[in-house]
Design a protein around this motif. Structure first.
Motif, PDB file in Angstrom:
ATOM      1  N   PRO A  49       0.849  -1.196   0.000  1.00 43.53           N
ATOM      2  CA  PRO A  49       0.000   0.000   0.000  1.00 43.53           C
ATOM      3  C   PRO A  49       0.887   1.249   0.000  1.00 43.53           C
ATOM      4  CG  PRO A  49      -0.576  -1.495   1.794  1.00 43.53           C
ATOM      5  CD  PRO A  49       0.729  -1.955   1.243  1.00 43.53           C
ATOM      6  N   ILE A  50       0.536   2.196  -0.841  1.00 45.21           N
ATOM      7  CA  ILE A  50       1.341   3.407  -0.982  1.00 45.21           C
ATOM      8  C   ILE A  50       0.625   4.577  -0.315  1.00 45.21           C
ATOM      9  CG2 ILE A  50       2.231   5.051  -2.690  1.00 45.21           C
ATOM     10  CD1 ILE A  50       3.806   2.415  -2.421  1.00 45.21           C
ATOM     11  N   LEU A  51       1.259   5.103   0.722  1.00 44.06           N
ATOM     12  CA  LEU A  51       0.652   6.222   1.453  1.00 44.06           C
ATOM     13  C   LEU A  51       0.984   7.558   0.801  1.00 44.06           C
ATOM     14  CD1 LEU A  51       1.523   4.951   5.033  1.00 44.06           C
ATOM     15  CD2 LEU A  51      -0.737   4.946   3.991  1.00 44.06           C
ATOM     16  N   ASN A  52       2.103   7.605   0.086  1.00 41.55           N
ATOM     17  CA  ASN A  52       2.458   8.842  -0.621  1.00 41.55           C
ATOM     18  C   ASN A  52       3.322   8.495  -1.835  1.00 41.55           C
ATOM     19  OD1 ASN A  52       5.341   8.783   0.178  1.00 41.55           O
ATOM     20  ND2 ASN A  52       4.489   9.053   2.223  1.00 41.55           N
ATOM     21  N   PRO A  53       3.314   9.363  -2.852  1.00 35.11           N
ATOM     22  CA  PRO A  53       4.045   9.063  -4.099  1.00 35.11           C
ATOM     23  C   PRO A  53       5.545   8.878  -3.866  1.00 35.11           C
ATOM     24  CG  PRO A  53       2.636  11.008  -4.361  1.00 35.11           C
ATOM     25  CD  PRO A  53       2.625  10.666  -2.909  1.00 35.11           C
ATOM     26  N   GLU A  54       6.076   9.560  -2.866  1.00 37.00           N
ATOM     27  CA  GLU A  54       7.515   9.480  -2.596  1.00 37.00           C
ATOM     28  C   GLU A  54       7.917   8.048  -2.225  1.00 37.00           C
ATOM     29  OE1 GLU A  54      10.923  11.434   0.320  1.00 37.00           O
ATOM     30  OE2 GLU A  54       8.814  11.652   0.827  1.00 37.00           O
ATOM     31  N   LEU A  55       7.062   7.390  -1.442  1.00 35.96           N
ATOM     32  CA  LEU A  55       7.357   6.012  -1.025  1.00 35.96           C
ATOM     33  C   LEU A  55       7.439   5.100  -2.244  1.00 35.96           C
ATOM     34  CD1 LEU A  55       7.759   3.896   1.230  1.00 35.96           C
ATOM     35  CD2 LEU A  55       5.281   3.628   1.315  1.00 35.96           C
TER      36      LEU A  55
END
Length: 262
Positions: A49-55
């Protein structure tokens, strides 16, 4: 003169990307151990799961390293984990108790009432404001423990902002590739035992076994290329008595290999 250490020379972004790659890899390897899934057994995918694009960018940068470390075919990113992952949260009593003392009971009760959206907000923003009767209290991500429940057919691990779900379904195709990799490992070990040079070519005879025949036929070229085998044959009985070794691939698969230098 010794070179002087300059903190600015360190690529912080690279450090962080490597750290995330290591975290993902060790979480997945931990999940494999839970189910006794050997690393040589390929698996189809992990979901993150991606919480933000940076991750996502950070994981993508280390993707090749991660996939080769954990022997998984692909990484799938999910942006909306609702309905897929069910998370649980509990307060870290040691940390919060020290900080808030007798308010701890009320804080704990509020945290235990968190819905999935509340947990996601805390994960995304790193903090969350709790409203007690007469005051607001800010709790941080490192003051709680968040875990994910396993989903049928998947194993899930969480570590602060990172959650990884591993698809543990071993299809027939993956099983066959796993068998081929196990054989490569055994053949490489036999080459070493026999004191062969890295460049020495070999001929291989493998005694047939109903659980391996299809896999070995299918991956014959791959096995040959990896082990410098000129001629790989599956035989009913091993002829002669030179270079014969008994190998065990797992509890159900035991057979004989004949390995001779060309």
């Amino acid at each position: 003169n010794f070179a002087t250490y300059n903190e600015n020379d360190i690529d912080k972004g690279l450090e962080e990307r490597m750290s995330i790659a290591q975290q993902v890899s060790s979480m997945v390897l931990g999940l494999r151990r839970q189910k006794s899934l050997k690393v040589r057994q390929p698996l189809s995918k992990i979901m993150i799961p991606i919480l933000n694009p940076e991750l996502k960018d950070q994981i993508e940068a280390g993707k090749e390293i991660i996939l080769s470390e954990i022997n998984v075919k692909e990484i799938e990113y999910i942006t909306d984990e609702a309905g897929f992952l069910v998370k649980k949260i509990r307060p870290d009593f040691k940390v919060l108790g020290k900080k808030y003392g007798k308010l701890m009971k009320q804080i704990s009760a509020l945290i235990n009432q968190f819905e999935q959206d509340d947990i996601r907000k805390l994960e995304t923003e790193g903090k969350y404001i709790l409203k007690l009767s007469d005051q607001e209290i800010e709790i941080n991500l490192d003051e709680v423990d968040i875990s994910s429940e396993d989903i049928p057919g998947w194993l899930v691990a969480s570590n602060n902002k990172l959650t990884v779900a591993l698809d543990i379904d071993v299809t027939e195709e993956l099983r066959e590739e796993g068998i081929a990799r196990e054989f490569i490992n055994r053949i490489q070990n036999l080459r070493k035992e026999m004191g062969l040079e890295v460049t020495d070519k070999i001929n291989l005879g493998i005694q047939k076994h109903e659980l391996i025949n299809k896999a070995l036929e299918k991956h014959k070229h791959y096995i040959s290329a990896q082990t410098l085998t000129e001629n790989l044959s599956l035989v009913n009985e091993i002829a002669g008595n030179s270079g014969i070794k008994f190998v065990e691939i797992d509890n159900n698969i035991k057979t004989h290999i004949q390995l001779n230098k060309v």
